[in-house]
Design an enzyme around this catalytic site. Sequence first.
Site, short mmCIF file in Angstrom:
data_model
loop_
_atom_site.label_atom_id
_atom_site.label_comp_id
_atom_site.label_asym_id
_atom_site.label_seq_id
_atom_site.Cartn_x
_atom_site.Cartn_y
_atom_site.Cartn_z
N TYR B 108 24.29 29.34 -11.66
CA TYR B 108 25.24 28.26 -11.91
C TYR B 108 25.96 27.89 -10.62
O TYR B 108 26.26 28.78 -9.80
CB TYR B 108 26.31 28.70 -12.91
CG TYR B 108 25.86 28.78 -14.34
CD1 TYR B 108 26.03 27.70 -15.19
CD2 TYR B 108 25.29 29.94 -14.85
CE1 TYR B 108 25.64 27.78 -16.52
CE2 TYR B 108 24.90 30.03 -16.17
CZ TYR B 108 25.07 28.94 -17.00
OH TYR B 108 24.69 29.02 -18.31
N TYR B 147 19.00 34.51 -16.69
CA TYR B 147 19.78 35.19 -15.65
C TYR B 147 20.42 36.46 -16.20
O TYR B 147 20.67 36.59 -17.40
CB TYR B 147 20.85 34.25 -15.07
CG TYR B 147 21.85 33.71 -16.07
CD1 TYR B 147 22.97 34.45 -16.42
CD2 TYR B 147 21.67 32.46 -16.65
CE1 TYR B 147 23.90 33.95 -17.33
CE2 TYR B 147 22.58 31.96 -17.56
CZ TYR B 147 23.69 32.71 -17.89
OH TYR B 147 24.59 32.21 -18.80
N ARG B 157 20.32 36.78 -20.18
CA ARG B 157 20.49 35.69 -21.14
C ARG B 157 19.19 34.89 -21.24
O ARG B 157 18.59 34.53 -20.22
CB ARG B 157 21.58 34.71 -20.68
CG ARG B 157 23.02 35.17 -20.62
CD ARG B 157 23.71 35.49 -21.93
NE ARG B 157 23.24 34.86 -23.15
CZ ARG B 157 23.62 33.65 -23.60
NH1 ARG B 157 24.46 32.92 -22.94
NH2 ARG B 157 23.16 33.19 -24.75
N HIS B 160 19.16 28.67 -21.53
CA HIS B 160 19.94 27.86 -22.48
C HIS B 160 20.69 26.76 -21.74
O HIS B 160 20.96 26.86 -20.54
CB HIS B 160 20.94 28.73 -23.25
CG HIS B 160 21.93 29.43 -22.36
ND1 HIS B 160 21.67 30.64 -21.75
CD2 HIS B 160 23.16 29.07 -21.94
CE1 HIS B 160 22.69 30.99 -21.00
NE2 HIS B 160 23.63 30.05 -21.09
N HIS B 162 24.29 24.57 -22.23
CA HIS B 162 25.55 24.48 -22.98
C HIS B 162 25.80 23.02 -23.36
O HIS B 162 25.66 22.13 -22.52
CB HIS B 162 26.73 24.96 -22.12
CG HIS B 162 26.66 26.40 -21.74
ND1 HIS B 162 27.28 27.39 -22.47
CD2 HIS B 162 26.05 27.03 -20.71
CE1 HIS B 162 27.06 28.56 -21.90
NE2 HIS B 162 26.31 28.38 -20.82
#
Lengths: 166, 237
Positions: B108, B147, B157, B160, B162
């Site tokens: 991110y 990640y 995780r 995905h 958000h």
Amino acid sequence: MAAGATPSQTVGPFFALGLCVRPRDELVDPGRADAIRLGGRVLDGAGDPVPDAMVEIWQADEDGGHRNGFGWGRCGTDADGRYEFVTVRPGGDGAPYATLLVFARGLLKPLMTRVYFPGEPANEADPLLSALTGAERAGLTADSAGGCYGFDIHLQGEQQTTFLAL
Amino acid sequence: MSPLAVGRVRDGAYGAVHPPYLHADYRSTRLRSPDRPLILLPEELHDPTGPVYGDGRLAESDADLTRQHDGEPVGERIIVSGTVRDRDGRPVPGSLIEIWQANAAGRYLHERDRHPAPLDPNFTGAGRVLTDADGRYRFVSIKPGAYPWRNHQNAWRPAHIHLSIFGRAFTERLVTQMYFPGDPLFPADPIFNSVRDPAARDRLISRLDWETTTAEWALGFRFDIVLGGSNSTPLEA
């Protein structure tokens, strides 16, 4: 037939990337004579600040209406778990209040609460407040000092804020 | 006026669409979940309104995360689309959807992300789109990578995106995560598995969509969203 709803998931630790790029914590110009500050800290069950939470507000305007484009705000918490909105006291009939939603890493769905204003005569007759215990009522009412209203949000424990089921 | 009676509920004792606040496998819920009863607001006290977005201030690049920089981001280009509806199946038009995600390497663009994977100078990972008159939305992005995180030993995780959706009333507000079909990380992910009802959990998974897949260009994934899954709604039969 009712469709199956989409479940909620946490905003996670990195939501600021998508949700906090544009500051939305001032609902009105801070220079306005009737502007108030409404804020506090978000604290976890150990009493520690939650530095990665986001609080959203939704409220009526000073006349008690929902004129277009007014009434919503959003504020990410800082390292001390602090959030703050610049807004006005909602007007209209009945006890004024603002609705808050709290999002955070570790919250799989938002927490909803209301902030009522202290010393407001209309609070006595408010249908929600009058149905609650004294402690629950206190957990929905801001502290006041000058033009500032303090509302700490305790996620858990003895001092837990009064939350409304979603 | 006679005083109103309000109910008090323990979270987790009702409903199954949304996850409970406390899901101990997801460590961060342990100190952040309420442990006192929640107040069930009677229907007549519900605020039926919510913020409305229709001001058209969105730029075209807001809905195309691959065109926000000089060059194109690395990764598998994807087209995500779907319809936002309420519980009665009615489309929700003019609703703002905000999007954020990791890049193709699972990183991110955020100061707290410590994963030693490269940032992509051509990818921010944030976007916005409004649903059209029929409640439909569409955005272009790249498929995010899996990640690691520190929830438990070797925790990863599943990929995905958000999504934050406003809906019509503040109580319809939804923040969720869209997953990709067939991800082998599903069984080990406490966030995905915090949704206890398997049918509801499946609704978090997008599906490969040949209709929106564009030949020689990008895979399409369909993710339909239904708002208003109030926990206090009785369990579906």
